[in-house]
Design a protein around this motif. Structure first.
Motif, PDB file in Angstrom:
ATOM      1  N   THR A 166      -2.970  14.268  20.923  1.00  0.00           N
ATOM      2  CA  THR A 166      -1.648  13.954  21.470  1.00  0.00           C
ATOM      3  C   THR A 166      -0.738  15.159  21.642  1.00  0.00           C
ATOM      4  N   VAL A 167      -1.072  16.293  21.036  1.00  0.00           N
ATOM      5  CA  VAL A 167      -0.142  17.423  21.000  1.00  0.00           C
ATOM      6  C   VAL A 167       0.295  17.856  22.391  1.00  0.00           C
ATOM      7  N   SER A 168      -0.629  17.909  23.335  1.00  0.00           N
ATOM      8  CA  SER A 168      -0.280  18.365  24.680  1.00  0.00           C
ATOM      9  C   SER A 168       0.446  17.300  25.494  1.00  0.00           C
ATOM     10  N   ARG A 169       0.572  16.085  24.934  1.00  0.00           N
ATOM     11  CA  ARG A 169       1.167  14.968  25.684  1.00  0.00           C
ATOM     12  C   ARG A 169       2.543  14.566  25.176  1.00  0.00           C
ATOM     13  N   LEU A 170       2.991  15.154  24.081  1.00  0.00           N
ATOM     14  CA  LEU A 170       4.206  14.684  23.422  1.00  0.00           C
ATOM     15  C   LEU A 170       5.428  14.703  24.327  1.00  0.00           C
ATOM     16  N   ALA A 171       5.688  15.830  24.965  1.00  0.00           N
ATOM     17  CA  ALA A 171       6.884  15.942  25.799  1.00  0.00           C
ATOM     18  C   ALA A 171       6.836  14.943  26.949  1.00  0.00           C
ATOM     19  N   ALA A 172       5.676  14.785  27.581  1.00  0.00           N
ATOM     20  CA  ALA A 172       5.544  13.850  28.705  1.00  0.00           C
ATOM     21  C   ALA A 172       5.731  12.412  28.248  1.00  0.00           C
ATOM     22  N   LEU A 173       5.184  12.069  27.080  1.00  0.00           N
ATOM     23  CA  LEU A 173       5.342  10.712  26.565  1.00  0.00           C
ATOM     24  C   LEU A 173       6.805  10.410  26.270  1.00  0.00           C
ATOM     25  N   GLU A 174       7.518  11.375  25.694  1.00  0.00           N
ATOM     26  CA  GLU A 174       8.932  11.130  25.402  1.00  0.00           C
ATOM     27  C   GLU A 174       9.742  10.977  26.685  1.00  0.00           C
ATOM     28  N   ARG A 175       9.397  11.740  27.713  1.00  0.00           N
ATOM     29  CA  ARG A 175      10.091  11.565  28.999  1.00  0.00           C
ATOM     30  C   ARG A 175       9.781  10.194  29.576  1.00  0.00           C
ATOM     31  N   GLN A 176       8.547   9.762  29.451  1.00  0.00           N
ATOM     32  CA  GLN A 176       8.129   8.461  29.980  1.00  0.00           C
ATOM     33  C   GLN A 176       8.864   7.319  29.293  1.00  0.00           C
ATOM     34  N   LEU A 177       9.030   7.428  27.974  1.00  0.00           N
ATOM     35  CA  LEU A 177       9.601   6.335  27.186  1.00  0.00           C
ATOM     36  C   LEU A 177      11.105   6.444  26.983  1.00  0.00           C
ATOM     37  N   GLY A 178      11.619   7.658  27.050  1.00  0.00           N
ATOM     38  CA  GLY A 178      13.037   7.854  26.785  1.00  0.00           C
ATOM     39  C   GLY A 178      13.396   7.671  25.327  1.00  0.00           C
ATOM     40  N   LYS A 179      12.431   7.928  24.433  1.00  0.00           N
ATOM     41  CA  LYS A 179      12.671   7.812  22.990  1.00  0.00           C
ATOM     42  C   LYS A 179      11.681   8.700  22.252  1.00  0.00           C
ATOM     43  N   PRO A 180      11.943   8.996  20.974  1.00  0.00           N
ATOM     44  CA  PRO A 180      11.044   9.875  20.219  1.00  0.00           C
ATOM     45  C   PRO A 180       9.643   9.292  20.062  1.00  0.00           C
ATOM     46  N   VAL A 181       8.682  10.186  20.008  1.00  0.00           N
ATOM     47  CA  VAL A 181       7.284   9.825  19.764  1.00  0.00           C
ATOM     48  C   VAL A 181       6.816  10.589  18.527  1.00  0.00           C
ATOM     49  N   LEU A 182       6.224   9.865  17.595  1.00  0.00           N
ATOM     50  CA  LEU A 182       5.701  10.462  16.360  1.00  0.00           C
ATOM     51  C   LEU A 182       4.199  10.239  16.311  1.00  0.00           C
ATOM     52  N   THR A 183       3.428  11.325  16.244  1.00  0.00           N
ATOM     53  CA  THR A 183       1.976  11.220  16.209  1.00  0.00           C
ATOM     54  C   THR A 183       1.428  11.920  14.959  1.00  0.00           C
ATOM     55  N   ALA A 184       0.188  11.591  14.627  1.00  0.00           N
ATOM     56  CA  ALA A 184      -0.373  12.032  13.343  1.00  0.00           C
ATOM     57  C   ALA A 184      -0.371  13.548  13.176  1.00  0.00           C
ATOM     58  N   HIS A 185      -0.895  14.291  14.129  1.00  0.00           N
ATOM     59  CA  HIS A 185      -0.994  15.739  13.954  1.00  0.00           C
ATOM     60  C   HIS A 185       0.375  16.411  13.996  1.00  0.00           C
ATOM     61  N   GLN A 186       1.220  15.945  14.877  1.00  0.00           N
ATOM     62  CA  GLN A 186       2.593  16.477  14.962  1.00  0.00           C
ATOM     63  C   GLN A 186       3.331  16.277  13.639  1.00  0.00           C
ATOM     64  N   VAL A 187       3.260  15.060  13.118  1.00  0.00           N
ATOM     65  CA  VAL A 187       3.965  14.716  11.879  1.00  0.00           C
ATOM     66  C   VAL A 187       3.365  15.462  10.679  1.00  0.00           C
ATOM     67  N   THR A 188       2.051  15.652  10.677  1.00  0.00           N
ATOM     68  CA  THR A 188       1.405  16.371   9.582  1.00  0.00           C
ATOM     69  C   THR A 188       1.941  17.791   9.468  1.00  0.00           C
ATOM     70  N   ALA A 189       2.016  18.478  10.606  1.00  0.00           N
ATOM     71  CA  ALA A 189       2.532  19.857  10.595  1.00  0.00           C
ATOM     72  C   ALA A 189       4.008  19.882  10.217  1.00  0.00           C
ATOM     73  N   TRP A 190       4.781  18.938  10.741  1.00  0.00           N
ATOM     74  CA  TRP A 190       6.212  18.885  10.427  1.00  0.00           C
ATOM     75  C   TRP A 190       6.423  18.648   8.930  1.00  0.00           C
ATOM     76  N   GLU A 191       5.623  17.754   8.349  1.00  0.00           N
ATOM     77  CA  GLU A 191       5.743  17.458   6.924  1.00  0.00           C
ATOM     78  C   GLU A 191       5.404  18.687   6.089  1.00  0.00           C
ATOM     79  N   ALA A 192       4.375  19.418   6.504  1.00  0.00           N
ATOM     80  CA  ALA A 192       4.007  20.633   5.777  1.00  0.00           C
ATOM     81  C   ALA A 192       5.130  21.663   5.842  1.00  0.00           C
ATOM     82  N   LEU A 193       5.778  21.777   6.988  1.00  0.00           N
ATOM     83  CA  LEU A 193       6.922  22.682   7.122  1.00  0.00           C
ATOM     84  C   LEU A 193       8.103  22.194   6.284  1.00  0.00           C
ATOM     85  N   ARG A 194       8.339  20.883   6.283  1.00  0.00           N
ATOM     86  CA  ARG A 194       9.453  20.312   5.509  1.00  0.00           C
ATOM     87  C   ARG A 194       9.323  20.682   4.034  1.00  0.00           C
TER      88      ARG A 194
END
Length: 217
Positions: A166-194
């Motif tokens: 999903t990493v390469s699709r995140l920005a496009a999905l958010e534009r499509q939906l008009g709301k935040p998208v949370l996916t496993a790999h994205q959230v995993t890295a964010w949590e590690a940074l947090r």
């Protein structure tokens, strides 16, 4: 350099992580280690997390959603505490990452799209204060699968499958939906940074990576 240690139980879409690392910038490194805190014996887990520590990891996250929620909220908390003691590092899991990311975005109602509907994940989110408004199956066409997230009561879309690229699709999905998208790999890295008190501005990784720190007055 901030080094993020990720424990990956299998080989599900691991190739998403190099792309994610690239988008995070040159001063963030992602180290993947094959390990499963839910299934590995203590000595193996200690050896594997020791490799991360010796490599300079600043935090460790169990890159698992379904495996981490199987024990329930309290059980998952216990697993993370054991992982932190074993690794000697701040620790968490992807499952908790979803809850923390939702709180970061002020989201309490989500739509979940997954290949394997998991009542345990729904219950886990609920225990963390996040209600699942609707669920739908994840098909081969990701863009078509996310339509349930257009539900007016859903504040964000959650894609918990670690097998989904999903990493390469995140920005496009958010534009499509008009709301935040949370996916496993994205959230995993964010949590590690947090866990390291580090924030990275990376718009291509979605709204979650554009949040500014809250200034305490």
């Amino acid at each position: 350099m901030t080094a993020l240690g990720l424990l990956v139980p299998g080989e599900d879409a691991e190739d998403d992580y190099p792309r994610l690392e690239q988008l995070l910038g040159s001063d963030v490194r992602i180290d993947l280690i094959r390990a499963d805190p839910a299934g590995d014996p203590p000595d193996r887990l200690a050896a594997r997390t020791g490799e991360l520590r010796l490599a300079g990891a600043d935090s460790v996250v169990w890159a698992s959603t379904t495996g981490a929620v199987a024990a329930g909220w309290e059980g998952a908390n216990g697993q993370v505490r054991v992982l932190a003691r074993t690794a000697g590092l701040p620790a968490s899991s992807t499952a908790f990452g979803f809850v923390h990311a939702a709180r970061e975005l002020g989201v309490t109602r989500v739509a979940v799209v997954t290949a394997h509907e998991d009542a345990a994940f729904t219950a886990f989110l609920r225990a963390g204060g996040v209600s699942v408004i609707c669920t739908a199956p994840l098909g081969e066409d990701l863009a078509a699968s996310v339509h349930p997230a257009a539900h007016e009561d859903a504040q964000a879309l959650v894609l918990p499958d670690t097998s989904a690229r999903t990493v390469s699709r995140l920005a496009a999905l958010e534009r499509q939906l008009g709301k935040p998208v949370l996916t496993a790999h994205q959230v995993t890295a964010w949590e590690a940074l947090r866990l390291t008190d580090r924030r990275v501005n990376a718009p291509e990784l979605g709204t979650l990576f554009t949040r500014e720190p809250v200034v305490q007055v």
